[in-house]
Design an enzyme around this catalytic site. Structure first.
Site, short mmCIF file in Angstrom:
data_model
loop_
_atom_site.label_atom_id
_atom_site.label_comp_id
_atom_site.label_asym_id
_atom_site.label_seq_id
_atom_site.Cartn_x
_atom_site.Cartn_y
_atom_site.Cartn_z
N ALA A 265 -23.43 58.05 34.80
CA ALA A 265 -22.52 56.75 34.77
C ALA A 265 -23.30 55.50 34.32
O ALA A 265 -23.88 54.86 35.06
CB ALA A 265 -21.93 56.51 36.30
N GLY A 266 -23.47 55.32 32.98
CA GLY A 266 -24.29 54.45 32.32
C GLY A 266 -25.67 54.42 32.64
O GLY A 266 -26.09 55.71 32.94
N ASP B 290 -33.76 56.91 27.80
CA ASP B 290 -34.35 56.96 29.07
C ASP B 290 -34.92 58.36 29.63
O ASP B 290 -35.45 58.36 30.50
CB ASP B 290 -33.32 56.42 30.01
CG ASP B 290 -32.02 57.43 30.28
OD1 ASP B 290 -31.89 58.32 29.56
OD2 ASP B 290 -31.04 57.07 31.26
N ARG C 106 -22.98 77.21 14.67
CA ARG C 106 -21.55 77.65 13.95
C ARG C 106 -20.54 76.55 14.14
O ARG C 106 -19.54 76.54 13.36
CB ARG C 106 -21.06 79.04 14.37
CG ARG C 106 -21.99 80.18 13.83
CD ARG C 106 -21.39 81.61 13.94
NE ARG C 106 -20.98 81.81 15.21
CZ ARG C 106 -21.92 82.35 16.02
NH1 ARG C 106 -23.02 82.89 15.54
NH2 ARG C 106 -22.03 82.74 17.34
N HIS D 214 -16.59 59.47 23.59
CA HIS D 214 -15.81 60.02 24.70
C HIS D 214 -14.61 60.55 24.24
O HIS D 214 -13.28 60.46 24.60
CB HIS D 214 -15.26 58.78 25.74
CG HIS D 214 -16.49 58.26 26.60
ND1 HIS D 214 -17.27 58.84 27.62
CD2 HIS D 214 -17.17 56.82 26.28
CE1 HIS D 214 -18.25 58.13 27.83
NE2 HIS D 214 -18.17 56.89 27.25
N GLU E 24 -15.33 49.26 25.02
CA GLU E 24 -15.63 50.77 25.17
C GLU E 24 -14.41 51.19 26.12
O GLU E 24 -14.54 51.03 27.36
CB GLU E 24 -16.89 51.02 25.92
CG GLU E 24 -17.27 52.73 25.83
CD GLU E 24 -18.46 52.94 26.80
OE1 GLU E 24 -18.69 54.01 26.41
OE2 GLU E 24 -19.25 52.16 26.99
N ASP F 106 -26.90 50.71 27.43
CA ASP F 106 -25.89 51.27 28.19
C ASP F 106 -25.78 50.87 29.97
O ASP F 106 -25.13 51.59 30.55
CB ASP F 106 -25.46 52.67 27.99
CG ASP F 106 -24.11 53.23 28.44
OD1 ASP F 106 -23.23 52.31 28.37
OD2 ASP F 106 -23.88 54.30 28.79
N HIS G 214 -15.41 56.86 32.88
CA HIS G 214 -14.16 56.19 32.43
C HIS G 214 -12.75 56.75 33.28
O HIS G 214 -12.90 57.93 33.13
CB HIS G 214 -13.93 56.02 31.15
CG HIS G 214 -14.80 55.48 30.19
ND1 HIS G 214 -14.42 54.20 29.89
CD2 HIS G 214 -15.96 55.75 29.79
CE1 HIS G 214 -15.64 53.56 29.01
NE2 HIS G 214 -16.57 54.63 29.32
N GLY H 296 -20.98 62.27 26.01
CA GLY H 296 -19.58 62.17 25.87
C GLY H 296 -19.05 62.78 24.59
O GLY H 296 -18.11 62.13 24.27
#
Length: 382
Positions: free
Chosen positions: A307-308, A248, A227, A195, A129, A273, A141, A220
């Site tokens: 973040a994760g 989650d 549209r 991402h 990833e 993740d 990232h 991401g």
């Protein structure tokens, strides 16, 4: 000859739920599934309440204080045993965007640990990833470490992994993305899109070129507008695109998860993740080189972005059942047979059937994990 016999009140087989049944395995392979005798049923002589296939986490970075990017066997072994405690029987060790030499070291170590073996959940290989992303939806990232796609570099990753690299994630708007997708698929590597700032047309083109689906759908990437369908619209409306889902309740609202279940019921793959803070107390952590903080189980970067996660697949299944209203069978399939098909291992993993591996998880009536078996061996609790 190692024999395993488990008596379950309910068991989810490849043919659906069966009641009051026994599964037998010899040397880690399922040899029989049959009904319990009347005496065992009348005397309530069962080993487990619910027996289902062990979960497969195709996208997990860490947990129990360790991370795949730590780059040593002890970290991967610790992650393996932690995941087993959460009902996971197999996983892909997932990297993050990092310096070239750190990614190289992580992929080499995953390969070494793959062949050496781990004590808990089975290590199926690696998931790259990053670093082939774009800044707009970079998440946690590091933008300064993003790289351009290069077939020779992709070849290098596959070769140093001894062909244990199973998935590469990339942004489809990167220069050379279509060529990269076609090359990776020719080498037997799955491609996930994420991402990214790609629109509907660009994402659709990448999927038609052979990309397998979307990295943590909705997170991401461009969401759905009436549209401008965006990357999410391309994935939801595609006939075969697999959609990773972090169930989650924070990354994706339950109502949106319900939309996914209705649009792509057989194409959703539950992922954790999870990063190193999973199973740990609140506080500061690192995700790759990025400092993050966990508060009330939610991990965020310094600017407040997610973040994760600290999710487990057992929790994800409960969320799908209790908050989204999905059937237990469908929710379990999203964590078992669908990821097994994605990774090409459904011939031995992902369902309870004759000839398949004896990788199971037993659940209580409240869907908590009580035991996990991997290839016929009970690995949690051990």
């Amino acid at each position: 000859m190692a024999e395993l016999l488990i008596r379950a009140k309910r068991m989810l087989t490849d043919l659906g739920w069966v009641e009051n049944s026994i599964v037998t395995a010899i040397n880690g392979v399922i040899t029989a599934i049959k009904a319990c005798d009347e005496e065992a049923i009348s005397n309530n002589q069962f080993d487990v309440d619910l027996l289902v296939p062990a979960f497969i986490d195709t996208h997990v970075h860490g947990g129990a204080g360790v991370d795949v990017m730590d780059g040593h066997h002890d970290a991967l072994n610790t992650l393996s045993t932690y995941l087993a405690s959460q009902g996971v029987g197999a996983f892909l060790a997932t990297t993050v965007t990092a310096p070239f030499e750190d990614i190289e070291a992580a992929l080499k170590q995953v390969s070494n640990s793959y062949f050496q073996g781990v004590d808990g959940a089975e290590l199926l290989g690696s998931y790259l990833e990053g670093p082939y992303f774009t800044p707009e939806n970079k998440g946690a990232h590091s933008e300064s470490l993003f790289r351009e796609l290069d077939v020779s570099e992709l070849c290098h990753w596959i070769d140093i992994s001894n062909n244990t690299l199973k998935v590469v994630a990339l942004a489809p708007e990167k220069k050379g993305a279509i060529t990269a997708i076609q090359y990776l698929k020719s080498r037997g590597v799955n491609v996930m899109l994420g991402h990214s700032a790609a629109d509907y047309e660009m994402t659709s083109s990448a999927l038609e070129a052979g990309a397998d689906g979307l990295v943590h759908c909705f997170n991401g990437m461009k969401g759905v507008h009436h549209r401008e369908p965006g990357a999410v619209g391309a994935g939801l409306s595609h006939d075969s695109a697999v959609l990773e889902l972090i169930a989650d309740g924070h990354h994706v609202h339950p109502a949106v998860m319900k939309v996914c279940c209705r649009c792509a019921p057989n194409r959703l793959v539950l992922i954790s993740d999870a990063m190193r803070a999973a199973g740990m107390p609140d506080g500061p952590y690192l995700l790759g080189e990025v400092p993050v903080t966990m508060k009330n189980g939610i991990v965020r970067t310094e600017n407040g972005g997610l973040a994760g996660s600290t999710l487990s697949l057992s929790q994800a299944v409960r969320t799908l059942v209790n908050e989204v209203g999905e059937s237990l069978e469908n929710a379990i399939n999203m964590a078992t047979i669908t990821p097994a098909k994605l990774l090409g291992v459904s011939d031995r993993l992902g369902s309870i059937a004759l000839g398949k591996s004896a990788s199971f998880v037993s659940l209580t009536e409240s869907l908590d994990v009580s035991a996990t078996w991997v290839n016929g061996k009970q690995v949690w609790p051990n």
